[in-house]
Design a protein around this motif. Structure first.
Motif, PDB file in Angstrom:
ATOM      1  N   ALA A 106       0.826  -1.213   0.000  1.00  0.00           N
ATOM      2  CA  ALA A 106       0.000   0.000   0.000  1.00  0.00           C
ATOM      3  C   ALA A 106       0.858   1.260   0.000  1.00  0.00           C
ATOM      4  N   LEU A 107       2.020   1.186   0.667  1.00  0.00           N
ATOM      5  CA  LEU A 107       2.904   2.350   0.771  1.00  0.00           C
ATOM      6  C   LEU A 107       3.816   2.515  -0.441  1.00  0.00           C
ATOM      7  N   LEU A 108       3.878   1.515  -1.298  1.00  0.00           N
ATOM      8  CA  LEU A 108       4.881   1.450  -2.358  1.00  0.00           C
ATOM      9  C   LEU A 108       4.921   2.691  -3.245  1.00  0.00           C
ATOM     10  N   GLY A 109       3.766   3.186  -3.637  1.00  0.00           N
ATOM     11  CA  GLY A 109       3.722   4.334  -4.541  1.00  0.00           C
ATOM     12  C   GLY A 109       3.784   5.676  -3.843  1.00  0.00           C
ATOM     13  N   ASP A 110       4.066   5.674  -2.530  1.00  0.00           N
ATOM     14  CA  ASP A 110       4.095   6.910  -1.736  1.00  0.00           C
ATOM     15  C   ASP A 110       2.817   7.729  -1.968  1.00  0.00           C
ATOM     16  N   PRO A 111       1.637   7.057  -1.809  1.00  0.00           N
ATOM     17  CA  PRO A 111       0.378   7.684  -2.212  1.00  0.00           C
ATOM     18  C   PRO A 111      -0.117   8.747  -1.237  1.00  0.00           C
ATOM     19  N   ARG A 112      -1.028   9.579  -1.735  1.00  0.00           N
ATOM     20  CA  ARG A 112      -1.651  10.609  -0.907  1.00  0.00           C
ATOM     21  C   ARG A 112      -2.796  10.040  -0.069  1.00  0.00           C
ATOM     22  N   ILE A 113      -3.329   8.887  -0.501  1.00  0.00           N
ATOM     23  CA  ILE A 113      -4.457   8.255   0.188  1.00  0.00           C
ATOM     24  C   ILE A 113      -4.073   6.823   0.558  1.00  0.00           C
ATOM     25  N   LEU A 114      -4.325   6.443   1.810  1.00  0.00           N
ATOM     26  CA  LEU A 114      -4.109   5.069   2.273  1.00  0.00           C
ATOM     27  C   LEU A 114      -5.437   4.511   2.761  1.00  0.00           C
ATOM     28  N   MET A 115      -5.740   3.297   2.339  1.00  0.00           N
ATOM     29  CA  MET A 115      -6.987   2.656   2.728  1.00  0.00           C
ATOM     30  C   MET A 115      -6.653   1.263   3.264  1.00  0.00           C
ATOM     31  N   PHE A 116      -7.023   0.998   4.518  1.00  0.00           N
ATOM     32  CA  PHE A 116      -6.688  -0.262   5.172  1.00  0.00           C
ATOM     33  C   PHE A 116      -7.958  -0.945   5.688  1.00  0.00           C
ATOM     34  N   ASP A 117      -8.137  -2.210   5.314  1.00  0.00           N
ATOM     35  CA  ASP A 117      -9.257  -3.003   5.812  1.00  0.00           C
ATOM     36  C   ASP A 117      -8.711  -3.980   6.847  1.00  0.00           C
ATOM     37  N   GLU A 118      -9.056  -3.781   8.104  1.00  0.00           N
ATOM     38  CA  GLU A 118      -8.603  -4.620   9.218  1.00  0.00           C
ATOM     39  C   GLU A 118      -7.072  -4.765   9.230  1.00  0.00           C
ATOM     40  N   PRO A 119      -6.327  -3.659   9.319  1.00  0.00           N
ATOM     41  CA  PRO A 119      -4.859  -3.740   9.196  1.00  0.00           C
ATOM     42  C   PRO A 119      -4.154  -4.396  10.371  1.00  0.00           C
ATOM     43  N   VAL A 120      -4.797  -4.504  11.544  1.00  0.00           N
ATOM     44  CA  VAL A 120      -4.099  -5.057  12.708  1.00  0.00           C
ATOM     45  C   VAL A 120      -4.339  -6.552  12.884  1.00  0.00           C
ATOM     46  N   ASN A 121      -5.072  -7.186  11.951  1.00  0.00           N
ATOM     47  CA  ASN A 121      -5.299  -8.633  12.042  1.00  0.00           C
ATOM     48  C   ASN A 121      -3.967  -9.381  12.089  1.00  0.00           C
ATOM     49  N   GLY A 122      -3.799 -10.199  13.102  1.00  0.00           N
ATOM     50  CA  GLY A 122      -2.610 -11.024  13.190  1.00  0.00           C
ATOM     51  C   GLY A 122      -1.389 -10.346  13.759  1.00  0.00           C
ATOM     52  N   LEU A 123      -1.469  -9.069  14.054  1.00  0.00           N
ATOM     53  CA  LEU A 123      -0.316  -8.350  14.595  1.00  0.00           C
ATOM     54  C   LEU A 123      -0.245  -8.525  16.106  1.00  0.00           C
ATOM     55  N   ASP A 124       0.970  -8.637  16.615  1.00  0.00           N
ATOM     56  CA  ASP A 124       1.171  -8.697  18.062  1.00  0.00           C
ATOM     57  C   ASP A 124       1.074  -7.289  18.636  1.00  0.00           C
ATOM     58  N   PRO A 125       1.102  -7.119  19.965  1.00  0.00           N
ATOM     59  CA  PRO A 125       0.963  -5.776  20.545  1.00  0.00           C
ATOM     60  C   PRO A 125       1.958  -4.759  19.999  1.00  0.00           C
ATOM     61  N   GLU A 126       3.197  -5.197  19.763  1.00  0.00           N
ATOM     62  CA  GLU A 126       4.184  -4.266  19.196  1.00  0.00           C
ATOM     63  C   GLU A 126       3.777  -3.857  17.797  1.00  0.00           C
ATOM     64  N   GLY A 127       3.266  -4.822  17.014  1.00  0.00           N
ATOM     65  CA  GLY A 127       2.842  -4.517  15.658  1.00  0.00           C
ATOM     66  C   GLY A 127       1.636  -3.591  15.622  1.00  0.00           C
ATOM     67  N   ILE A 128       0.700  -3.805  16.545  1.00  0.00           N
ATOM     68  CA  ILE A 128      -0.474  -2.927  16.627  1.00  0.00           C
ATOM     69  C   ILE A 128      -0.050  -1.505  16.970  1.00  0.00           C
ATOM     70  N   HIS A 129       0.879  -1.386  17.915  1.00  0.00           N
ATOM     71  CA  HIS A 129       1.402  -0.063  18.284  1.00  0.00           C
ATOM     72  C   HIS A 129       2.082   0.586  17.083  1.00  0.00           C
ATOM     73  N   TRP A 130       2.811  -0.213  16.320  1.00  0.00           N
ATOM     74  CA  TRP A 130       3.511   0.311  15.146  1.00  0.00           C
ATOM     75  C   TRP A 130       2.543   0.821  14.088  1.00  0.00           C
ATOM     76  N   ILE A 131       1.513   0.037  13.737  1.00  0.00           N
ATOM     77  CA  ILE A 131       0.582   0.472  12.696  1.00  0.00           C
ATOM     78  C   ILE A 131      -0.214   1.689  13.145  1.00  0.00           C
ATOM     79  N   ARG A 132      -0.516   1.756  14.449  1.00  0.00           N
ATOM     80  CA  ARG A 132      -1.222   2.931  14.968  1.00  0.00           C
ATOM     81  C   ARG A 132      -0.382   4.194  14.755  1.00  0.00           C
TER      82      ARG A 132
END
Length: 327
Positions: free
Chosen positions: A144-170
């Motif tokens: 999603a970040l590859l094109g350095d876009p102006r708009i990001l759209m995430f559907d359930e982005p924290v699925n499967g992430l551990d607490p550190e990963g959830i903190h990171w995506i937030r």
């Protein structure tokens, strides 16, 4: 406005089933917009129509004033994570992203940058089929970040992430919004959404239920009250009655007063020399407000397994209280 998603009367039907029903709202840049709704509400279908993956039955959706297929370099306008499993399992993380980059005219160096951003540099040459769910999510976010876009759209982005990963995506989403980008994210984790989103769009059975700020949504769809504990219950009740303050609920030592009257109650108790063991404003969580607003829009209702009076036990394979009309 650059970085704007606009939906107008968006509708999607599958035969007689209306998945999305006349949705109209905008997603603005510079803030994180949370997209909420019960299971089956139409969130994923709406996101797919934004990207042109599903064709609307009626209405329109535009990205910066254009349809997705009209965007010359779409990945530089909008990056999306809809399904983290949509990766060729035989390709490495690096080659998956490299194929996306080359197909969209994005420099190869960008692949290394996004791998580093999502923390996958150490496993860049490993095949995606060996990735955990959390690693797959990170790879999808890298795409999603590859094109350095102006708009990001995430559907359930924290699925499967551990607490550190959830903190990171937030923190990543907050950083992206802070850069003036548009961030549109759906999640079932209400506690996480409460920490992340600035604005909320809530739908139920495909229809718009709310389009407002986080604070206003909670205030309008929940009860706030003051919890009071005192060993001098009767004395405080008399003082409150004399001041015209109504006690909504009371227990042996606990009183509840609707509204945000903690200061008035504290001053009243002091004047009447009433000892207080607790004086705490109680405000509903996002989850409580969401449950109250969407109660009539939940398609599948599960109960506690008890057979209601006068009702026969469920047939094998059928859950108590579930609505199977659209299963």
């Amino acid at each position: 406005m650059v970085g704007m998603i606009e939906l107008e009367g968006l509708t999607k039907r599958y035969g007689e089933k209306v998945a999305v029903d006349n949705l109209s709202f905008g997603v603005a840049p510079g803030i994180i917009t949370g997209f909420l709704g019960p299971n089956g509400a139409g969130k994923s279908t709406t996101m797919r129509m934004v990207l042109g993956l599903d064709r609307p039955s009626a209405g329109d959706v535009r990205i910066d004033g254009r349809h997705y297929h009209q965007l010359k370099d779409p990945l530089t306008h909008i990056g999306a994570l809809l399904d983290a499993k949509a990766v060729h399992g035989g390709r490495s993380a690096y080659h998956h992203l490299l194929c996306l980059a080359q197909a969209n005219g994005i420099p190869d160096r960008r692949v290394h940058e996004v791998l580093d951003t999502v923390g996958l540099t150490a496993v860049a040459k490993k095949k995606a089929k060996g990735f955990s769910l959390g690693m797959g999510q990170r790879l999808g976010i890298a795409g999603a970040l590859l094109g350095d876009p102006r708009i990001l759209m995430f559907d359930e982005p924290v699925n499967g992430l551990d607490p550190e990963g959830i903190h990171w995506i937030r923190n990543l989403m907050k950083t992206l919004a802070g850069q003036g980008r548009t961030v549109f994210v759906s999640s079932h984790l209400m506690s996480e959404m409460a920490l992340t989103a600035d604005h909320l769009v809530v739908i139920g059975q495909g229809r718009l239920l709310a389009d407002t700020s986080m604070a206003r949504f909670i205030a309008e769809n929940s009860r706030s009250y003051v919890r009071v504990r005192t060993p001098q219950r009767e004395r405080l009740l008399d003082a409150l009655a004399g001041a015209g303050i109504e006690v909504v609920e009371s227990g042996a030592e606990v009183l509840e007063v609707d509204g945000d009257k903690s200061a008035a109650i504290g001053e009243l108790a002091a004047r009447h020399q009433v000892v207080l063991h607790e004086l705490s404003p109680q405000r509903a969580s996002l989850e409580e407000a969401f449950m109250r607003l969407t109660a009539e829009s939940v398609e599948y209702h599960a109960h506690d397994g008890q057979t209601p009076a006068g009702q026969s036990p469920a047939a094998p394979g059928q859950a108590w209280g579930s609505d199977w009309r659209n299963s």
